[in-house]
Design a protein around this motif. Structure first.
Motif, PDB file in Angstrom:
ATOM      1  N   ASP A  59       0.834  -1.216   0.000  1.00 47.13           N
ATOM      2  CA  ASP A  59       0.000   0.000   0.000  1.00 47.13           C
ATOM      3  C   ASP A  59       0.858   1.251   0.000  1.00 47.13           C
ATOM      4  O   ASP A  59       0.567   2.206  -0.723  1.00 47.13           O
ATOM      5  CB  ASP A  59      -0.904   0.017   1.243  1.00 47.13           C
ATOM      6  N   VAL A  76      -9.327  -0.544  -7.482  1.00 53.80           N
ATOM      7  CA  VAL A  76      -9.786  -0.633  -6.096  1.00 53.80           C
ATOM      8  C   VAL A  76     -10.352  -2.038  -5.891  1.00 53.80           C
ATOM      9  O   VAL A  76     -11.319  -2.428  -6.532  1.00 53.80           O
ATOM     10  CB  VAL A  76     -10.843   0.463  -5.797  1.00 53.80           C
ATOM     11  N   THR A  77      -9.703  -2.775  -5.006  1.00 51.26           N
ATOM     12  CA  THR A  77     -10.100  -4.150  -4.719  1.00 51.26           C
ATOM     13  C   THR A  77     -11.367  -4.166  -3.865  1.00 51.26           C
ATOM     14  O   THR A  77     -11.502  -3.364  -2.943  1.00 51.26           O
ATOM     15  CB  THR A  77      -8.948  -4.854  -3.947  1.00 51.26           C
ATOM     16  N   GLU A  87      -8.942   4.608   6.413  1.00 50.49           N
ATOM     17  CA  GLU A  87      -9.260   4.102   5.075  1.00 50.49           C
ATOM     18  C   GLU A  87     -10.565   4.711   4.559  1.00 50.49           C
ATOM     19  O   GLU A  87     -11.466   5.014   5.347  1.00 50.49           O
ATOM     20  CB  GLU A  87      -9.373   2.570   5.093  1.00 50.49           C
ATOM     21  N   ASP A  89     -13.758   4.272   1.801  1.00 53.60           N
ATOM     22  CA  ASP A  89     -14.474   3.344   0.920  1.00 53.60           C
ATOM     23  C   ASP A  89     -14.415   3.864  -0.522  1.00 53.60           C
ATOM     24  O   ASP A  89     -14.674   5.046  -0.773  1.00 53.60           O
ATOM     25  CB  ASP A  89     -15.930   3.220   1.391  1.00 53.60           C
ATOM     26  N   VAL A  91     -11.806   4.254  -2.249  1.00 54.84           N
ATOM     27  CA  VAL A  91     -10.461   4.770  -2.523  1.00 54.84           C
ATOM     28  C   VAL A  91      -9.430   3.697  -2.162  1.00 54.84           C
ATOM     29  O   VAL A  91      -8.662   3.245  -3.001  1.00 54.84           O
ATOM     30  CB  VAL A  91     -10.180   6.086  -1.738  1.00 54.84           C
ATOM     31  N   ASP A  92      -9.458   3.278  -0.904  1.00 47.94           N
ATOM     32  CA  ASP A  92      -8.503   2.244  -0.470  1.00 47.94           C
ATOM     33  C   ASP A  92      -9.008   0.861  -0.884  1.00 47.94           C
ATOM     34  O   ASP A  92      -8.260   0.049  -1.403  1.00 47.94           O
ATOM     35  CB  ASP A  92      -8.325   2.319   1.043  1.00 47.94           C
ATOM     36  N   TYR A  93     -10.229   0.618  -0.617  1.00 45.17           N
ATOM     37  CA  TYR A  93     -10.894  -0.638  -0.999  1.00 45.17           C
ATOM     38  C   TYR A  93     -12.357  -0.313  -1.277  1.00 45.17           C
ATOM     39  O   TYR A  93     -12.859   0.733  -0.888  1.00 45.17           O
ATOM     40  CB  TYR A  93     -10.844  -1.671   0.150  1.00 45.17           C
ATOM     41  N   LEU A  94     -12.998  -1.264  -1.938  1.00 44.11           N
ATOM     42  CA  LEU A  94     -14.445  -1.191  -2.101  1.00 44.11           C
ATOM     43  C   LEU A  94     -14.995  -2.091  -0.997  1.00 44.11           C
ATOM     44  O   LEU A  94     -14.908  -3.317  -1.108  1.00 44.11           O
ATOM     45  CB  LEU A  94     -14.780  -1.768  -3.471  1.00 44.11           C
ATOM     46  N   GLN A 127     -13.609  -2.134 -13.951  1.00 47.13           N
ATOM     47  CA  GLN A 127     -12.667  -1.015 -13.753  1.00 47.13           C
ATOM     48  C   GLN A 127     -11.460  -1.127 -14.682  1.00 47.13           C
ATOM     49  O   GLN A 127     -11.011  -0.146 -15.266  1.00 47.13           O
ATOM     50  CB  GLN A 127     -12.131  -1.109 -12.337  1.00 47.13           C
TER      51      GLN A 127
END
Ligand code: ATP
Length: 239
Positions: A59, A76-77, A87, A89, A91-94, A127
């Protein structure tokens, strides 16, 4: 030796002849016009798979890379794990529920997915397709298990980068400093990392992310991107 203008024996072009005149004369002799098209086609969009054991700095490297390279899209995973402090939502992860995640799997919306330390993680295909269509290079951040699956799916069409810490101790210290894992979780992550290092041979590149040298690691990844962009035989990704 050919007769070039640098050859002192050849007749130099008269300075009264203008460049456009000379160009037209050369075109006339060659029987064709000089093209303004690029001599080689633009490089293909890349898919970079950045992987490495837990706590190695995936990261951190990716976040820095994000700041310096605008032509990259960081996928975005989707994950079912709880959000960590700080974190965001989307942006860092979904961050999705387990039901939402399983529905994505059922609809074949994920390039790969896995159960990691009790939580689901997966890469949304849409994506990648969208951003590759716009000419972006794609960066995927996955654990070693995910990288292995992606290798089976993408083969040599993607660039696989393995991040490592300078030592095992450095990696464990980084995990401890992060203060996001319990004692048991730390033990599991270290045991897993010991096994994972054996998979480095399946990757294209290895980058050492040494303590305090984050910028150097990012530069190294940028060099990999630049080298890949200059390859004569470009990788072609189809997702
Ligand atoms: N080169 C570095 N020097 C010092 N600290 C670093 C460096 N790279 C990363 N770190 C720190 O180490 C910790 C772990 O890094 P990070 O969360 O990026 O690892 P990760 O590989 O993404 O881990 P995980 O897979 O568990 O999410 C973070 O606190 C991060 O700020």
């Amino acid at each position: 030796m050919s007769d070039s203008p640098r050859n002192p024996n050849s007749a130099a072009i008269q300075s009264s002849v203008t460049k456009p005149e000379l160009l037209r004369a050369l075109e006339f002799h060659l029987g064709s016009c000089f093209s303004v098209d690029p001599i080689t086609p633009p490089p293909n969009p890349l898919v970079l798979v950045v992987s490495g054991s837990s706590g190695v700095g995936k990261d951190a490297v990716i976040n820095k890379l994000r700041e310096v390279r605008e032509s990259l899209h960081f996928v975005v995973t989707a994950t079912t794990r709880a959000m960590r402090p700080g974190e965001i939502d989307g942006v860092d992860y979904l961050f999705v529920s387990k039901d939402e995640f399983l529905s994505m799997v059922e609809k074949d919306e994920l390039l790969e997915h896995a159960l990691v330390y009790g939580d689901y993680k997966g890469i949304p295909k849409k994506q990648i397709q969208e951003f590759m269509g716009k000419g972006f290079d794609i960066v995927l951040r996955v654990d070693i298990q995910g990288a292995q699956t992606l290798k089976e799916i993408l083969g040599s069409s993607a660039v696989f980068i393995f991040l490592v810490a300078e030592s095992e101790l450095a990696m464990v210290e980084r995990l401890i400093d992060r203060r996001t894992e319990s004692h048991e979780e730390l033990l599991l992550r270290v045991a897993t990392a010991r096994e994972e290092i054996r998979h480095v041979k399946d990757f294209d590149y290895v980058v050492v992310n040494a303590k305090g040298k984050l910028d150097d690691s990012v530069k190294r990844v940028e060099s990999i991107i630049d080298a890949e962009k200059s390859k004569v035989h470009q990788r072609i990704v189809r997702i």
